[in-house]
Scaffold this active site. Structure first.
Site, PDB file in Angstrom:
ATOM      1  N   CYS A 156      35.237  48.040  30.446  1.00  0.00           N
ATOM      2  CA  CYS A 156      36.641  47.884  30.054  1.00  0.00           C
ATOM      3  C   CYS A 156      36.752  47.516  28.587  1.00  0.00           C
ATOM      4  O   CYS A 156      37.778  47.738  27.962  1.00  0.00           O
ATOM      5  CB  CYS A 156      37.281  46.811  30.911  1.00  0.00           C
ATOM      6  SG  CYS A 156      36.302  45.307  30.949  1.00  0.00           S
ATOM      7  N   GLU A 162      43.668  42.186  34.873  1.00  0.00           N
ATOM      8  CA  GLU A 162      42.827  42.756  33.812  1.00  0.00           C
ATOM      9  C   GLU A 162      42.846  44.266  34.023  1.00  0.00           C
ATOM     10  O   GLU A 162      42.349  44.742  35.033  1.00  0.00           O
ATOM     11  CB  GLU A 162      41.385  42.252  33.923  1.00  0.00           C
ATOM     12  CG  GLU A 162      41.228  40.746  33.873  1.00  0.00           C
ATOM     13  CD  GLU A 162      41.380  40.175  32.479  1.00  0.00           C
ATOM     14  OE1 GLU A 162      41.381  40.950  31.508  1.00  0.00           O
ATOM     15  OE2 GLU A 162      41.530  38.950  32.361  1.00  0.00           O
TER      16      GLU A 162
HETATM   17  P1  NAP Z   1      41.268  50.899  40.621  1.00  0.00           P
HETATM   18  O1  NAP Z   1      41.209  52.233  41.231  1.00  0.00           O
HETATM   19  O2  NAP Z   1      42.576  50.383  40.183  1.00  0.00           O
HETATM   20  O3  NAP Z   1      40.614  49.911  41.700  1.00  0.00           O
HETATM   21  C1  NAP Z   1      40.440  48.554  41.436  1.00  0.00           C
HETATM   22  C2  NAP Z   1      40.424  47.797  42.747  1.00  0.00           C
HETATM   23  O4  NAP Z   1      41.715  47.842  43.361  1.00  0.00           O
HETATM   24  C3  NAP Z   1      39.464  48.351  43.771  1.00  0.00           C
HETATM   25  O5  NAP Z   1      38.859  47.276  44.458  1.00  0.00           O
HETATM   26  C4  NAP Z   1      40.364  49.156  44.695  1.00  0.00           C
HETATM   27  O6  NAP Z   1      39.831  49.304  45.977  1.00  0.00           O
HETATM   28  C5  NAP Z   1      41.584  48.270  44.709  1.00  0.00           C
HETATM   29  N1  NAP Z   1      42.816  48.921  45.098  1.00  0.00           N
HETATM   30  C6  NAP Z   1      43.142  50.234  45.046  1.00  0.00           C
HETATM   31  N2  NAP Z   1      44.408  50.424  45.463  1.00  0.00           N
HETATM   32  C7  NAP Z   1      44.898  49.211  45.800  1.00  0.00           C
HETATM   33  C8  NAP Z   1      46.156  48.743  46.295  1.00  0.00           C
HETATM   34  N3  NAP Z   1      47.165  49.572  46.534  1.00  0.00           N
HETATM   35  N4  NAP Z   1      46.299  47.419  46.529  1.00  0.00           N
HETATM   36  C9  NAP Z   1      45.302  46.555  46.279  1.00  0.00           C
HETATM   37  N5  NAP Z   1      44.092  46.942  45.802  1.00  0.00           N
HETATM   38  C10 NAP Z   1      43.895  48.248  45.563  1.00  0.00           C
HETATM   39  O7  NAP Z   1      40.315  50.764  39.361  1.00  0.00           O
HETATM   40  P2  NAP Z   1      38.787  51.236  39.212  1.00  0.00           P
HETATM   41  O8  NAP Z   1      38.809  52.710  39.154  1.00  0.00           O
HETATM   42  O9  NAP Z   1      37.912  50.564  40.206  1.00  0.00           O
HETATM   43  O10 NAP Z   1      38.401  50.604  37.810  1.00  0.00           O
HETATM   44  C11 NAP Z   1      38.525  51.273  36.595  1.00  0.00           C
HETATM   45  C12 NAP Z   1      39.596  50.665  35.739  1.00  0.00           C
HETATM   46  O11 NAP Z   1      39.422  49.253  35.673  1.00  0.00           O
HETATM   47  C13 NAP Z   1      39.547  51.151  34.316  1.00  0.00           C
HETATM   48  O12 NAP Z   1      40.818  51.579  33.950  1.00  0.00           O
HETATM   49  C14 NAP Z   1      39.152  49.928  33.501  1.00  0.00           C
HETATM   50  O13 NAP Z   1      39.738  49.871  32.229  1.00  0.00           O
HETATM   51  C15 NAP Z   1      39.616  48.807  34.332  1.00  0.00           C
HETATM   52  N6  NAP Z   1      38.779  47.645  34.117  1.00  0.00           N
HETATM   53  C16 NAP Z   1      39.303  46.596  33.436  1.00  0.00           C
HETATM   54  C17 NAP Z   1      38.540  45.472  33.223  1.00  0.00           C
HETATM   55  C18 NAP Z   1      39.100  44.287  32.489  1.00  0.00           C
HETATM   56  O14 NAP Z   1      38.482  43.235  32.524  1.00  0.00           O
HETATM   57  N7  NAP Z   1      40.233  44.404  31.831  1.00  0.00           N
HETATM   58  C19 NAP Z   1      37.232  45.410  33.698  1.00  0.00           C
HETATM   59  C20 NAP Z   1      36.728  46.505  34.384  1.00  0.00           C
HETATM   60  C21 NAP Z   1      37.517  47.625  34.594  1.00  0.00           C
HETATM   61  P3  NAP Z   1      39.059  50.673  46.390  1.00  0.00           P
HETATM   62  O15 NAP Z   1      37.885  50.779  45.505  1.00  0.00           O
HETATM   63  O16 NAP Z   1      38.698  50.444  47.797  1.00  0.00           O
HETATM   64  O17 NAP Z   1      40.057  51.778  46.180  1.00  0.00           O
END
Ligand code: NAP
Length: 518
Positions: free
Chosen positions: A297, A258
């Site tokens: 999101c 997602e």
């Molecule tokens: P993110 O930076 O991609 O982080 C998401 C998760 O991935 C966090 O738990 C992060 O851990 C982890 N992560 C980071 N690097 C990783 C790697 N190399 N391998 C495995 N896991 C890793 O996203 P975010 O900033 O938290 O969230 C915002 C984004 O999420 C927005 O773009 C939004 O559109 C999207 N979103 C989508 C939905 C949906 O249902 N489609 C819902 C909510 C949000 P750390 O925090 O420890 O870095």
């Protein structure tokens, strides 16, 4: 004095990380709250404990019995609800109503799956269609079954829904008999951690059924095995990294993604200012921009309106948005709190800069007047509205269709004909949701059908459902959540459909007597 270092719960016990930890902050007051650390954990051992102990105990139960486990979790969460609100206020900077979207949304989703369990057979697998004869005389048949996956479910979640993000995934996983390991986003991990801690303390789930790892994601994907599943919610960049990991490319771990989504809302033609559809459109757009400071999101990022009503829409919307009181969520007069962290504030400010290079800034929220908060410390942004002047400009623009600013930011986009707006909506390259506003069922259904292949959900708002409609951005457990293309291509929820991800389909071929023994 240093703050508490939260432990991880893995392998059936609480284990502290070996590092100093990463601090979590109050985004309004700037104070440090707790720290998390996952350095040095035995992830492989912990995952194996979940696969063996957790899965065995869960699979010994029927679907209906596992539904009772979900009801027990609901009771634990309800008992501790006040604490969750306090953590959300402190760590996410959200006002009560916005914390409710996450916390009560989580509890409601769990309760829904607990109730849905009553519709499932009192057995340990799900039938999938009828037996079909493979022999002319019917002496040999094929029947499909759905059996729970043999591994665990790893959830890597985004920062914006620390409560709902856990339980909307864990409810169908546990109901399917699949143990869960949750890795919340670091910046807001505290709420997820506390909920897991309360459930563990209450001993309502079997050992190994629920684990939590807070801190870095390093090593998590390496610990996956072929029959595990991975559900990721977050940015497209992280999704791309995850998709290229050997667990996915070589072991075929099933992954649900997602990711980002540039969702749209469309006001259909023929609705003048003051009409019911026009007013519903303005109300929903304003709500979507401000709930959780636009950190959803599913939030509306592009709002399409007929060219001739653009001035009236921007006037009505700005008038409404300007009334939003912003600041410290502990003050009862505040309607919109802060973004979750300084890094999110910086990212939203950068996004606004970027959109400003290709769209006209109608309402600039970068220097908000705050209630009870210090603007130099609090990570607050006020609603920010952009627009393009003409339908031709919308066709010519790329940036408005490509840029997700994860805050209270949206762009008004005029169109000349409905078919043209549908083409422009598609330029989001796949979204979670589009909402349509009007009163002509045929026109709404036609537009919905045209947009359906590009969305996970089409939300239609007509005056007769104005009061009962569930909201453009609200994810209901009964409806599908996920979207094609840029949105990640995933599918979650949708009632019992959610269980598909946690099951494998198998064809059993045998004589009728054997088939009926299943
Ligand atoms: P993110 O930076 O991609 O982080 C998401 C998760 O991935 C966090 O738990 C992060 O851990 C982890 N992560 C980071 N690097 C990783 C790697 N190399 N391998 C495995 N896991 C890793 O996203 P975010 O900033 O938290 O969230 C915002 C984004 O999420 C927005 O773009 C939004 O559109 C999207 N979103 C989508 C939905 C949906 O249902 N489609 C819902 C909510 C949000 P750390 O925090 O420890 O870095």
């Amino acid at each position: 004095m240093s703050t508490e270092l939260l432990s991880n719960y893995i392998g059936g016990r609480w284990v502290g990380g070996q590092g100093a930890g990463t601090a979590l902050f109050d985004p309004v007051l700037g104070t440090e709250l707790v720290r998390v650390d996952a350095t040095g954990l035995d992830l492989s051992g912990g995952f194996e404990f979940a696969r063996v102990r957790g899965a065995t105990a869960l699979r010994a139960l029927t679907y209906r019995q596992r539904g009772e486990l979900l009801s027990a979790v609901v009771q634990v969460l309800q008992k501790n609800r006040d604490t969750y609100y306090e953590i959300a206020t402190a760590n996410s900077g959200t006002v009560k109503n916005d914390s409710s979207v996450d916390i009560d949304g989580a509890i409601y989703t769990l309760s829904t799956f607990a109730k849905l369990a009553a519709q499932l057979p009192d057995s340990d697998f799900l039938p999938d269609g009828d037996a079909i004869s493979l022999a002319k005389d019917g002496s040999f048949q094929s029947k499909h079954l759905l059996t729970p996956v043999a591994g665990l479910a790893l959830f890597i979640n985004a920062f914006n829904f620390p409560a709902w993000g856990l339980w909307e995934k864990a409810a169908p996983a546990l109901l399917s008999g699949v143990p869960v390991v949750i890795k919340p986003a670091t910046s807001t991990a505290w709420l997820t951690h506390r909920m897991v801690q309360d459930v563990v303390d209450a001993a309502v789930l079997p050992a190994g059924a629920l684990s939590v790892v807070c801190g870095s994601s390093a090593g998590l994907l390496d610990a996956l095995q072929p029959f595990d599943v991975l559900s990721f919610t977050g940015s497209a960049d992280t999704a791309a990294t995850i998709r290229s990991h050997a667990a996915i490319t070589r072991l075929s771990v099933r992954a649900n993604i997602e990711a980002d989504s540039i969702n749209s809302a469309v006001l259909l033609p023929g609705h003048a200012p003051g009409s019911a559809a026009f007013d519903l459109f303005i109300k929903e757009l304003s709500r979507e921009m401000t709930v959780k400071s636009g950190q959803k999101c599913t939030a509306i990022r592009r709002a399409f309106v007929p060219e001739q009503v653009l001035p009236a829409v921007s006037e009505a919307l700005i008038e409404r948005l300007k009334r939003t009181t912003i600041g410290n969520p502990r003050n009862e007069t505040v309607r919109m709190g802060s973004l979750v962290s300084r890094s999110q504030l910086n990212s939203v400010l950068e996004g606004i800069e970027m959109l400003a290079t290709g769209a006209e800034l109608l309402l600039d929220g970068r220097r908000p007047t705050l209630v009870d908060a210090d603007a130099a410390v609090a990570c607050c942004v006020a609603p920010t509205l952009f627009s393009l002047p003409t339908a031709d400009a919308v066709e010519a623009s790329t940036i408005v269709h490509d840029t997700e600013v994860f805050g209270p930011v949206a762009t008004l986009l005029p169109y000349r004909e409905l078919t043209q707006s549908a083409r422009q909506v598609q330029r989001g390259l796949g979204s979670l949701v589009v909402s349509l506003y009007g009163d002509d069922p045929a026109a709404l259904a036609g537009t919905a059908k045209a947009l359906a292949p590009f969305h996970g959900r089409v939300h239609i708002v007509t005056p007769d459902a104005g009061a009962s409609q569930t909201g453009h951005g609200n994810v209901m457990p009964q409806s599908l959540h996920g979207g094609p293309g840029r949105a990640g291509g995933g599918e979650e929820l949708g009632g019992l459909r959610a269980l598909n991800f946690y099951h494998r389909r198998v064809a059993i071929q045998a004589a009728p007597a054997v088939i009926s023994a299943f």
